[in-house]
Motif scaffolding. Structure first.
Motif, PDB file in Angstrom:
ATOM      1  N   PRO A 196     -25.142 -30.124  43.790  1.00  0.00           N
ATOM      2  CA  PRO A 196     -24.985 -31.104  43.213  1.00  0.00           C
ATOM      3  C   PRO A 196     -26.398 -31.716  42.768  1.00  0.00           C
ATOM      4  N   ARG A 197     -26.372 -32.452  41.421  1.00  0.00           N
ATOM      5  CA  ARG A 197     -27.335 -33.002  40.741  1.00  0.00           C
ATOM      6  C   ARG A 197     -28.696 -32.468  40.564  1.00  0.00           C
ATOM      7  N   ASP A 198     -28.403 -30.903  40.320  1.00  0.00           N
ATOM      8  CA  ASP A 198     -29.481 -30.033  39.962  1.00  0.00           C
ATOM      9  C   ASP A 198     -30.580 -30.038  40.968  1.00  0.00           C
ATOM     10  N   THR A 199     -29.853 -29.871  42.260  1.00  0.00           N
ATOM     11  CA  THR A 199     -30.781 -29.676  43.520  1.00  0.00           C
ATOM     12  C   THR A 199     -30.977 -28.201  43.632  1.00  0.00           C
ATOM     13  N   ALA A 200     -32.275 -27.719  44.176  1.00  0.00           N
ATOM     14  CA  ALA A 200     -32.513 -26.393  44.313  1.00  0.00           C
ATOM     15  C   ALA A 200     -32.690 -26.267  45.926  1.00  0.00           C
ATOM     16  N   HIS A 201     -32.080 -25.398  46.323  1.00  0.00           N
ATOM     17  CA  HIS A 201     -32.261 -25.177  47.962  1.00  0.00           C
ATOM     18  C   HIS A 201     -32.786 -23.686  48.253  1.00  0.00           C
ATOM     19  N   LEU A 202     -33.676 -23.663  48.844  1.00  0.00           N
ATOM     20  CA  LEU A 202     -34.596 -22.467  48.981  1.00  0.00           C
ATOM     21  C   LEU A 202     -34.673 -22.045  50.474  1.00  0.00           C
ATOM     22  N   LEU A 203     -34.512 -20.701  50.629  1.00  0.00           N
ATOM     23  CA  LEU A 203     -34.899 -20.157  52.054  1.00  0.00           C
ATOM     24  C   LEU A 203     -35.953 -19.192  51.831  1.00  0.00           C
ATOM     25  N   LEU A 204     -37.209 -19.294  52.473  1.00  0.00           N
ATOM     26  CA  LEU A 204     -38.119 -18.544  52.345  1.00  0.00           C
ATOM     27  C   LEU A 204     -38.699 -17.518  53.678  1.00  0.00           C
ATOM     28  N   ARG A 205     -39.029 -16.487  53.351  1.00  0.00           N
ATOM     29  CA  ARG A 205     -39.436 -15.831  54.554  1.00  0.00           C
ATOM     30  C   ARG A 205     -41.064 -15.415  54.275  1.00  0.00           C
ATOM     31  N   HIS A 206     -41.649 -15.811  55.207  1.00  0.00           N
ATOM     32  CA  HIS A 206     -43.268 -15.582  55.213  1.00  0.00           C
ATOM     33  C   HIS A 206     -43.843 -14.311  55.928  1.00  0.00           C
ATOM     34  N   GLU A 207     -44.896 -14.207  55.629  1.00  0.00           N
ATOM     35  CA  GLU A 207     -45.513 -12.918  56.276  1.00  0.00           C
ATOM     36  C   GLU A 207     -45.626 -13.331  57.711  1.00  0.00           C
ATOM     37  N   GLY A 208     -45.329 -12.400  58.691  1.00  0.00           N
ATOM     38  CA  GLY A 208     -45.474 -12.606  59.933  1.00  0.00           C
ATOM     39  C   GLY A 208     -44.121 -13.119  60.718  1.00  0.00           C
ATOM     40  N   GLY A 209     -43.130 -13.197  59.781  1.00  0.00           N
ATOM     41  CA  GLY A 209     -41.627 -13.614  60.291  1.00  0.00           C
ATOM     42  C   GLY A 209     -41.349 -15.189  60.070  1.00  0.00           C
ATOM     43  N   ALA A 210     -42.272 -15.986  59.612  1.00  0.00           N
ATOM     44  CA  ALA A 210     -41.925 -17.367  59.760  1.00  0.00           C
ATOM     45  C   ALA A 210     -41.004 -17.573  58.724  1.00  0.00           C
ATOM     46  N   ALA A 211     -40.214 -18.661  58.894  1.00  0.00           N
ATOM     47  CA  ALA A 211     -39.323 -19.179  57.892  1.00  0.00           C
ATOM     48  C   ALA A 211     -39.385 -20.539  57.573  1.00  0.00           C
ATOM     49  N   SER A 212     -39.019 -20.899  56.088  1.00  0.00           N
ATOM     50  CA  SER A 212     -38.857 -22.288  55.898  1.00  0.00           C
ATOM     51  C   SER A 212     -37.789 -22.729  54.829  1.00  0.00           C
ATOM     52  N   THR A 213     -37.326 -23.838  54.818  1.00  0.00           N
ATOM     53  CA  THR A 213     -36.261 -24.260  53.773  1.00  0.00           C
ATOM     54  C   THR A 213     -36.754 -25.235  53.098  1.00  0.00           C
ATOM     55  N   LEU A 214     -36.588 -25.325  51.692  1.00  0.00           N
ATOM     56  CA  LEU A 214     -36.642 -26.412  50.913  1.00  0.00           C
ATOM     57  C   LEU A 214     -35.549 -26.900  49.978  1.00  0.00           C
ATOM     58  N   SER A 215     -35.531 -28.327  50.040  1.00  0.00           N
ATOM     59  CA  SER A 215     -34.357 -28.837  48.921  1.00  0.00           C
ATOM     60  C   SER A 215     -35.068 -29.776  48.000  1.00  0.00           C
ATOM     61  N   LEU A 216     -34.962 -29.601  46.759  1.00  0.00           N
ATOM     62  CA  LEU A 216     -35.486 -30.209  45.714  1.00  0.00           C
ATOM     63  C   LEU A 216     -34.618 -30.752  44.659  1.00  0.00           C
ATOM     64  N   THR A 217     -34.865 -31.980  44.316  1.00  0.00           N
ATOM     65  CA  THR A 217     -34.211 -32.443  43.254  1.00  0.00           C
ATOM     66  C   THR A 217     -35.041 -33.721  42.578  1.00  0.00           C
ATOM     67  N   LEU A 218     -34.840 -33.824  41.185  1.00  0.00           N
ATOM     68  CA  LEU A 218     -35.488 -34.960  40.417  1.00  0.00           C
ATOM     69  C   LEU A 218     -34.259 -36.005  39.951  1.00  0.00           C
ATOM     70  N   ASP A 219     -33.259 -35.356  40.460  1.00  0.00           N
ATOM     71  CA  ASP A 219     -31.839 -36.456  39.905  1.00  0.00           C
ATOM     72  C   ASP A 219     -31.022 -36.731  41.017  1.00  0.00           C
ATOM     73  N   ALA A 220     -31.598 -37.009  42.012  1.00  0.00           N
ATOM     74  CA  ALA A 220     -30.924 -37.750  43.424  1.00  0.00           C
ATOM     75  C   ALA A 220     -30.319 -38.936  42.951  1.00  0.00           C
ATOM     76  N   ALA A 221     -29.093 -39.096  43.497  1.00  0.00           N
ATOM     77  CA  ALA A 221     -28.522 -40.504  43.324  1.00  0.00           C
ATOM     78  C   ALA A 221     -29.586 -41.626  43.729  1.00  0.00           C
ATOM     79  N   PRO A 222     -29.586 -42.605  43.041  1.00  0.00           N
ATOM     80  CA  PRO A 222     -30.716 -43.746  43.259  1.00  0.00           C
ATOM     81  C   PRO A 222     -30.872 -43.820  44.863  1.00  0.00           C
ATOM     82  N   ASP A 223     -29.826 -44.130  45.539  1.00  0.00           N
ATOM     83  CA  ASP A 223     -29.690 -44.604  47.072  1.00  0.00           C
ATOM     84  C   ASP A 223     -29.744 -43.328  47.949  1.00  0.00           C
ATOM     85  N   ALA A 224     -30.078 -42.413  47.375  1.00  0.00           N
ATOM     86  CA  ALA A 224     -30.174 -41.007  48.014  1.00  0.00           C
ATOM     87  C   ALA A 224     -31.438 -40.416  47.985  1.00  0.00           C
TER      88      ALA A 224
END
Length: 296
Positions: A196-224
């Motif tokens: 919701p609210r144009d949020t992008a959720h990413l799950l990334l796999r890195h060289e060597g096996g590490a992993a990361s997650t990112l959640s990104l939006t420019l349009d969050a609710a003002p209080d969130a």
């Protein structure tokens, strides 16, 4: 080093031109913009010439600082490099990996220095944190959240067409990747989902096996709104520190980095790194639209 600023918006005005006008080793020599009136206003504000012909500006400077939408930046950066000008670029470098690669190739062919202003990487507290923890090693996971709310009345970026179209993935994604890649390494493949609210959720796999997650939006609710990065490794857990510099000070540090690069001391955040980030974001765009795992 004599700089020309390409762009007339909020970022060009209050960050780039402001930093260059007060920098002890750089000179703001002129400005150019797609709007002649806005360029004239910006030039008048800082007491420098405003150019309607970008080639005329190139003849008067050693380097350009670009504050333009990414699809406008990339071809102008190629043009500036071909004119022999060092490049202080904004993020993302481009919206298309091929366009980003053209900037890298043009800079390499001309032998000019490049720095991409990933803002966090020019804040001393954050760059020191990344350097120390990269040397420590052993990081196998990271989680980042960047929830901002720019489309509110009075926000200087509320009218940004490219941000509205491409969202947090392309505007915030570069910032997030700039503080993830130094500790976890290059991305091998990824998946992505919309929220919701144009949020992008990413799950990334890195060289060597590490992993990361990112959640990104420019349009969050003002209080969130939320910002934070956490890292987990063999030596424990830690979080990204708070800033100890203003945006103008950070851009001044990027100016220093470009001058160092021109003297033969390249910075990690060069155009090649900018192109790497562009490839990751383009892969995330494909993954989000196809609901598949995409190789970078």
């Amino acid at each position: 080093m004599r700089f020309g600023v390409l762009g007339t918006g909020h970022w060009a005005t209050v960050t780039q031109a402001a930093a260059l006008a007060t920098h002890p080793s750089a000179t703001l020599a002129g400005v150019w913009g797609r709007s002649a009136d806005k360029a004239e206003d910006l030039g008048s504000r800082y007491g420098v010439p405003a150019y309607t012909d970008v080639d005329a500006l190139f003849k008067e400077v050693d380097a350009v600082a670009i504050a333009l939408p990414p699809h406008v930046q990339a071809p102008l950066a190629v043009k500036a490099a071909q004119a022999g000008k060092h490049l202080l670029l904004d993020k993302p470098l481009a919206l298309d990996p091929a366009a980003a690669d053209e900037v890298v190739a043009a800079a390499d062919a001309a032998g000019v220095a490049t720095v991409v202003f990933f803002t966090n990487r020019f804040v001393p507290s954050i760059e020191g944190f990344l350097t120390a923890n990269a040397q420590l090693g052993g990081w196998y996971a990271a989680h980042g959240t960047m929830y901002t709310s720019i489309f509110q009345p009075g926000n200087p970026y509320a009218g940004s067409v490219w941000r509205k179209e491409h969202g947090g993935l392309w505007d915030l994604g570069p910032h997030a990747l700039s503080v993830i890649l130094p500790l976890l390494g290059p991305v091998v493949d990824l998946s992505a989902a919309e929220g919701p609210r144009d949020t992008a959720h990413l799950l990334l796999r890195h060289e060597g096996g590490a992993a990361s997650t990112l959640s990104l939006t420019l349009d969050a609710a003002p209080d969130a709104t939320s910002f934070g990065f956490a890292y987990f490794g063999e030596h424990g857990a830690t979080t990204l520190p708070e800033w100890d510099a203003t945006q103008v000070e950070a851009f001044g540090n990027a100016v220093n980095a470009l001058m160092d690069a021109a003297a033969g001391r390249p910075h990690p955040c060069d155009a090649a790194f900018g192109a790497q980030v562009t490839r990751i974001l383009a892969a995330a765009e494909r993954a989000r639209s196809s609901s598949t795992i995409v190789t970078v």
